[in-house]
Enzyme design. Structure first.
Site, PDB file in Angstrom:
ATOM      1  N   CYS A   1      26.649   1.269  23.221  1.00 42.07           N
ATOM      2  CA  CYS A   1      25.262   0.737  23.347  1.00 42.07           C
ATOM      3  C   CYS A   1      24.764  -0.131  22.367  1.00 42.07           C
ATOM      4  O   CYS A   1      23.830  -0.769  22.067  1.00 42.07           O
ATOM      5  CB  CYS A   1      24.287   1.986  23.542  1.00 42.07           C
TER       6      CYS A   1
ATOM      7  N   CYS B   1      27.408   1.901  17.748  1.00 47.12           N
ATOM      8  CA  CYS B   1      28.161   2.390  18.625  1.00 47.12           C
ATOM      9  C   CYS B   1      28.769   1.426  19.775  1.00 47.12           C
ATOM     10  O   CYS B   1      28.366   0.260  19.823  1.00 47.12           O
ATOM     11  CB  CYS B   1      26.990   3.121  19.498  1.00 47.12           C
TER      12      CYS B   1
ATOM     13  N   SER C   1      24.881  26.813  -5.548  1.00 46.59           N
ATOM     14  CA  SER C   1      23.553  27.036  -6.422  1.00 46.59           C
ATOM     15  C   SER C   1      22.614  27.865  -5.733  1.00 46.59           C
ATOM     16  O   SER C   1      21.789  28.064  -6.498  1.00 46.59           O
ATOM     17  CB  SER C   1      23.037  25.776  -7.060  1.00 46.59           C
TER      18      SER C   1
ATOM     19  N   HIS D   1      25.650  22.273   7.449  1.00 49.64           N
ATOM     20  CA  HIS D   1      25.154  20.996   7.364  1.00 49.64           C
ATOM     21  C   HIS D   1      25.997  19.954   8.062  1.00 49.64           C
ATOM     22  O   HIS D   1      25.802  18.699   7.566  1.00 49.64           O
ATOM     23  CB  HIS D   1      25.296  20.756   5.810  1.00 49.64           C
TER      24      HIS D   1
HETATM   25  P1  OAD Z   1      25.465  22.633  -5.560  1.00 54.68           P
HETATM   26  O1  OAD Z   1      26.065  21.622  -6.364  1.00 54.68           O
HETATM   27  O2  OAD Z   1      24.032  22.732  -5.683  1.00 54.68           O
HETATM   28  O3  OAD Z   1      26.010  23.982  -6.240  1.00 54.68           O
HETATM   29  C1  OAD Z   1      27.500  24.309  -6.519  1.00 54.68           C
HETATM   30  C2  OAD Z   1      27.810  25.265  -7.389  1.00 54.68           C
HETATM   31  O4  OAD Z   1      29.112  25.445  -7.575  1.00 54.68           O
HETATM   32  C3  OAD Z   1      27.193  25.039  -8.877  1.00 54.68           C
HETATM   33  O5  OAD Z   1      26.353  25.945  -9.090  1.00 54.68           O
HETATM   34  C4  OAD Z   1      28.317  25.025  -9.660  1.00 54.68           C
HETATM   35  O6  OAD Z   1      28.319  25.739 -11.098  1.00 54.68           O
HETATM   36  C5  OAD Z   1      29.531  25.985  -9.041  1.00 54.68           C
HETATM   37  N1  OAD Z   1      30.687  25.558  -8.966  1.00 54.68           N
HETATM   38  C6  OAD Z   1      31.302  24.314  -9.269  1.00 54.68           C
HETATM   39  N2  OAD Z   1      32.821  24.398  -9.210  1.00 54.68           N
HETATM   40  C7  OAD Z   1      32.995  25.453  -9.226  1.00 54.68           C
HETATM   41  C8  OAD Z   1      34.011  26.336  -9.021  1.00 54.68           C
HETATM   42  N3  OAD Z   1      35.354  25.823  -9.009  1.00 54.68           N
HETATM   43  N4  OAD Z   1      34.129  27.786  -8.848  1.00 54.68           N
HETATM   44  C9  OAD Z   1      32.876  28.246  -8.543  1.00 54.68           C
HETATM   45  N5  OAD Z   1      31.719  27.688  -8.718  1.00 54.68           N
HETATM   46  C10 OAD Z   1      31.860  26.329  -8.944  1.00 54.68           C
HETATM   47  O7  OAD Z   1      26.159  22.856  -4.333  1.00 54.68           O
HETATM   48  P2  OAD Z   1      25.504  23.390  -2.939  1.00 54.68           P
HETATM   49  O8  OAD Z   1      24.946  24.502  -3.077  1.00 54.68           O
HETATM   50  O9  OAD Z   1      26.659  23.642  -1.819  1.00 54.68           O
HETATM   51  O10 OAD Z   1      22.995  19.482   1.351  1.00 54.68           O
HETATM   52  O11 OAD Z   1      24.435  22.578  -2.302  1.00 54.68           O
HETATM   53  C11 OAD Z   1      23.690  22.735  -1.285  1.00 54.68           C
HETATM   54  C12 OAD Z   1      23.332  21.446  -0.734  1.00 54.68           C
HETATM   55  O12 OAD Z   1      22.564  20.737  -1.653  1.00 54.68           O
HETATM   56  C13 OAD Z   1      24.587  20.622  -0.002  1.00 54.68           C
HETATM   57  O13 OAD Z   1      24.967  21.097   1.253  1.00 54.68           O
HETATM   58  C14 OAD Z   1      23.906  19.347   0.213  1.00 54.68           C
HETATM   59  C15 OAD Z   1      23.402  19.285  -1.333  1.00 54.68           C
HETATM   60  O14 OAD Z   1      22.257  18.431  -1.358  1.00 54.68           O
HETATM   61  C16 OAD Z   1      22.896  18.271   1.913  1.00 54.68           C
HETATM   62  O15 OAD Z   1      23.242  17.304   1.630  1.00 54.68           O
HETATM   63  C17 OAD Z   1      21.847  18.643   3.011  1.00 54.68           C
END
Ligand code: OAD
Length: 254
Positions: free
Chosen positions: A154, A151, A193, A118
């Site tokens: 440009c 920028c 998640s 990302h």
């Molecule tokens: P999420 O916020 O969807 O999921 C994070 C997960 O980590 C959740 O299920 C929490 O319960 C868990 N969690 C939080 N703290 C924790 C800890 N200390 N130990 C273990 N688990 C923990 O985040 P991502 O899956 O990374 O994309 O989200 C994916 C993408 O959605 C991101 O990269 C971003 C977002 O919108 C973009 O911005 C394109």
């Protein structure tokens, strides 16, 4: 819990090509909020602020939001989860970390083969000529009232180096990630998640290729049912315990 950690240790020691897939939950213990957890960013903000269309239509508001997040990420320090993954790589027990995070904390903890699918908060890019500008320079521009950032070459508006919703994943990073997934025999999934694609498809690809899956997450995920071990636990303590277990086993084997 101890028994499950023991199983993860055995799986890592027995593996030949283990990789990690991480998400925002790996950085919450460094003080960076996740998106969908109980205190997630998408509970306070409408996720549309993270779309490419929002950036195009409201660059000022987008950049205000983005720079606050960038400052938080630059202040943050890697935690024991990042350090454990870096040490497992140094021990030869993890070959790559594929991350959805843009905070750079895996690199700062010492991981070398990090694939940031990302993108990264560290640089911004010109929407016209593609020139990159370090985020520190963008922060200085904002302090001087040069906002939204433009920028230097440009004069066109800069976009953050993070992948926004409705934007494609950089092909090179995605191909690197696919290569790692196709050749792995164990995928350790931490703090995600698994709701955002294509990242959420990687565990399925790995499983179809015969790899084992470990999921370490505070909440359940849609893929717990295909995991060999699914631990509902905090990333920092769990990975630190896994690392200790792996080190003990490796010493015993020597
Ligand atoms: P999420 O916020 O969807 O999921 C994070 C997960 O980590 C959740 O299920 C929490 O319960 C868990 N969690 C939080 N703290 C924790 C800890 N200390 N130990 C273990 N688990 C923990 O985040 P991502 O899956 O990374 O994309 O989200 C994916 C993408 O959605 C991101 O990269 C971003 C977002 O919108 C973009 O911005 C394109």
């Amino acid at each position: 819990m101890d028994e499950a950690i023991g199983r993860v240790v055995e799986m890592i020691v027995a593996s030949r090509r283990a990789i990690a897939l991480t998400g925002a939950g790996v950085s919450t213990e460094s003080g960076i909020p996740d998106f969908r957890g109980p205190k997630g960013l998408w509970k306070r903000f409408d996720p549309s602020i993270g779309t490419i269309d929002f950036f195009r239509e409201h660059p000022d508001e987008f950049w205000r939001f983005q720079l606050e997040r960038a400052k938080e990420m630059l202040r943050a320090q890697p935690n024991s989860a990042h350090h454990a993954l870096a040490e497992l790589e140094a021990l030869g027990k993890i070959k790559a970390v594929i991350t959805q995070n843009v905070d750079g904390l895996h690199f700062r903890a010492g991981s070398r083969n990090v694939i940031e699918i990302h993108g990264s908060v560290r640089v911004a890019r010109c929407t016209a000529c593609g020139r990159s500008t370090p985020i520190e320079d963008v922060l200085i521009m904002a302090e001087r009232g040069l906002f939204p950032p433009k920028c230097r070459d440009c004069g066109h508006i800069l976009k953050s180096g993070t992948v926004l919703f409705n934007e494609p994943i950089p092909v090179e990073e995605l191909e690197k990630a696919y290569r790692e997934v196709e050749s792995c025999d164990l995928m350790i999934i931490v703090g995600t998640s698994l709701q955002v694609y294509p990242a959420a498809h990687l565990p399925v690809m790995a499983k179809q290729g015969g790899a084992k899956l470990v999921i370490i997450n505070m909440e359940s995920t849609p893929f717990d049912n295909i995991a060999d071990v699914a631990l509902r636990a905090k990333a920092g303590d769990t990975l630190a315990a896994v690392l200790e277990g792996v080190k003990r086993k490796l010493v015993a084997v020597d």
